[in-house]
Design an enzyme around this catalytic site. Structure first.
Site, PDB file in Angstrom:
ATOM      1  N   LYS A 278     -11.118  44.904  15.034  1.00 51.48           N
ATOM      2  CA  LYS A 278     -10.381  44.996  13.796  1.00 51.48           C
ATOM      3  C   LYS A 278     -11.420  44.923  12.651  1.00 51.48           C
ATOM      4  O   LYS A 278     -12.568  44.282  12.838  1.00 51.48           O
ATOM      5  CB  LYS A 278      -9.532  43.969  13.592  1.00 51.48           C
ATOM      6  CG  LYS A 278      -8.372  43.989  14.559  1.00 51.48           C
ATOM      7  CD  LYS A 278      -7.211  42.905  14.288  1.00 51.48           C
ATOM      8  CE  LYS A 278      -6.252  42.835  15.295  1.00 51.48           C
ATOM      9  NZ  LYS A 278      -5.266  44.129  14.823  1.00 51.48           N
TER      10      LYS A 278
ATOM     11  N   ARG B 205       1.428  45.314  23.725  1.00 50.70           N
ATOM     12  CA  ARG B 205       2.194  45.875  24.674  1.00 50.70           C
ATOM     13  C   ARG B 205       1.545  45.859  26.318  1.00 50.70           C
ATOM     14  O   ARG B 205       2.509  45.991  27.145  1.00 50.70           O
ATOM     15  CB  ARG B 205       2.125  47.377  24.476  1.00 50.70           C
ATOM     16  CG  ARG B 205       1.288  48.282  24.541  1.00 50.70           C
ATOM     17  CD  ARG B 205       0.901  49.420  23.595  1.00 50.70           C
ATOM     18  NE  ARG B 205       0.902  49.242  22.435  1.00 50.70           N
ATOM     19  CZ  ARG B 205       1.058  49.973  21.284  1.00 50.70           C
ATOM     20  NH1 ARG B 205       0.993  51.474  21.576  1.00 50.70           N
ATOM     21  NH2 ARG B 205       0.701  49.998  19.964  1.00 50.70           N
TER      22      ARG B 205
END
Length: 477
Positions: free
Chosen positions: A258, A332
């Site tokens: 990130k 996920r």
């Protein structure tokens, strides 16, 4: 372990009591509706959440409740508590609030909810915990209303404690909060609750059972992953709800790292898991007549030589394989394992997962509304109604058929990050792991954290979704 004092967990709430007589000399707040009022020569327009300080005998604050909707009462309670605590040089320990003859029990509950949540504060400091206000005394002119209001406040307090605990868990810094800490804390805060059984599974068990998604995401960290399993099983309950919460205790993004600018906020990337833990605790404390199982796959998504890679193929619990496209789409991956495990082991009537899953949902809905995806209209209506009762806003999003094929893989059964509308394709990916069980996915990437105070929200973790989950469970009871 920490060498400095951490705030208590769960955070201590102020005491709120109801009485039909006031205490002489205690500072008093008067509620003002949209008609406005004048006290001590000061005119208050009744604007929601506006607090003005006056000096007229015992009256010290005028608090606007606007048109008197539920959100107005919550905002008023929060604004009052903040105003009372604004002057650190003149601490006030107790305040009494004149409710007026037309105030009803629901309004009392919303006022209390706002006061409990609006006064929340989390700070790791050498000074330990601070805060001046200890008691809020609600004054009603109706003596017979006191027991009913007390009963109302008992339930509202459990909801407030759920949101508070979810905030505490998400706010805890990640040099303290690794997967093991989160698991140990979940077991501690549910200990002693009737009908609750709590278990934490370690990385060896996860490997034996084939939790490939959790192991892949957690493989780059020195802190191994955990699966937190909480079950509440009251005698005679006929409905069973499965809750699954994302428990990423810190998210660097892995090898798909990130940007540095926002990475410090990733201590809250387990806000979905925190909401699930807090909700189950409240459901059990309220003794709701519904069976609930809560699963939180907890891992730290870190960068090292053992990190999982873009292009890897991961085999999940149950056998489905996933082609990894972006290691920052890790939520996920862990949810997929837990969904299959929970559905096949516990055979629930419905399953709901909660996660700070996609930045796309934050772009679509902003920071005050959660995204809701559901496989069935009835479950969607239940969640939306639960959110309405809880004071948390949700917007139903479509599971667009046009993007289903994009989730299907070539190298593996499914693709983790197929592109397209990110929130929708993430939900479609998760749908591949829920069989035919009624399922809802709650994406809280936007409202899980706040940069500034508004209504009953304070900067930091918001505890969003915890109250909705409690109200959802109550709808099955």
């Amino acid at each position: 372990m920490a060498r400095f004092p951490l705030p208590s967990l769960p955070s201590r709430l102020i005491d709120i009591e109801v009485a039909d007589t006031g205490r002489r000399g205690a500072p008093t707040a008067v509620l003002v509706n949209s008609d406005g009022a004048e006290v001590g020569g000061l005119r208050h327009p009744g604007k929601t959440g506006e607090v003005r300080e006056v000096s007229d005998g015992g009256v010290r604050w005028l608090v606007g409740v606007g048109a008197g909707a539920a959100k107005d009462w919550r905002a008023a309670g929060a604004a009052l508590v903040r105003a009372v605590g604004a002057d650190a040089d003149k601490p006030v320990k107790a305040v009494q609030v004149e409710l007026g003859p037309d105030v009803n029990g629901e309004q009392v509950g919303e006022l209390a909810m706002g006061a409990w949540l609006g006064g929340y504060r989390y700070k790791v400091s050498a000074e330990g915990e601070r805060g001046s206000l200890r008691t809020l005394r609600l004054l009603t002119p109706h003596e017979r209303a006191v027991p009913a209001y007390d009963e109302m406040l008992r339930r509202v307090r459990e909801l407030a404690e759920a949101a508070t605990l979810a905030r505490d868990l998400a706010n805890t810094p990640s040099n303290i909060k690794n997967p093991e800490w989160l698991a140990d804390t979940a077991l501690r805060v549910t200990e002693g609750l009737a009908g609750v059984r709590a278990t934490a599974y370690d990385e060896k068990w996860l490997a034996e059972q084939g939790f490939g998604g959790v192991l892949a995401v957690g493989g780059g960290s020195a802190s191994p992953p955990r699966l937190i399993e909480l079950t509440y099983r009251p005698r005679g309950a006929t409905k069973h709800l499965l809750l699954v919460g994302k428990g990423i205790t810190f998210d660097t993004g892995g090898l798909s790292i990130k940007p540095a600018a926002g990475m410090h906020l990733m201590r809250t990337d387990m806000a979905g898991g925190g909401a699930v833990i807090a909700a189950l605790r409240a459901i059990a404390a309220l003794r709701l007549d519904v069976r609930v199982t809560a699963l939180v796959p907890a891992a730290e998504n870190h960068v090292s030589g053992s990190s999982y890679r873009p292009g890897d193929v991961v085999r999940h619990y149950g056998g489905i394989t996933t082609e990894v496209g972006n290691t920052d789409a890790e939520g996920r991956m862990v949810l997929a394992d837990a969904l299959v495990y929970g559905i096949r082991r516990f055979r629930p009537d419905a399953v709901v997962d909660v996660a700070t899953l996609t930045g796309a949902m934050k772009v679509a809905l902003g920071t005050r509304i959660g995204g809701l995806f559901a496989s069935e209209d009835e479950l969607a209506k239940r969640v939306l109604a639960a959110g309405e009762r809880a004071g948390e806003a949700w917007w139903r999003m479509p599971l667009l058929a046009e993007h289903v094929e994009a989730v299907h893989g070539e190298l593996a059964d499914v693709r983790q990050a197929p592109g397209g509308p990110g929130g929708i394709t993430a939900a479609l990916f998760l749908r591949e792991f829920v069989d035919d069980v009624p399922w809802a996915h709650m994406d809280i990437a936007g409202p899980a954290r706040a940069e500034s105070a508004y209504a009953d929200v304070v900067p930091g973790a918001t505890g969003f979704a915890a109250r909705t989950l409690v109200e959802l469970a109550a709808s099955y009871a």
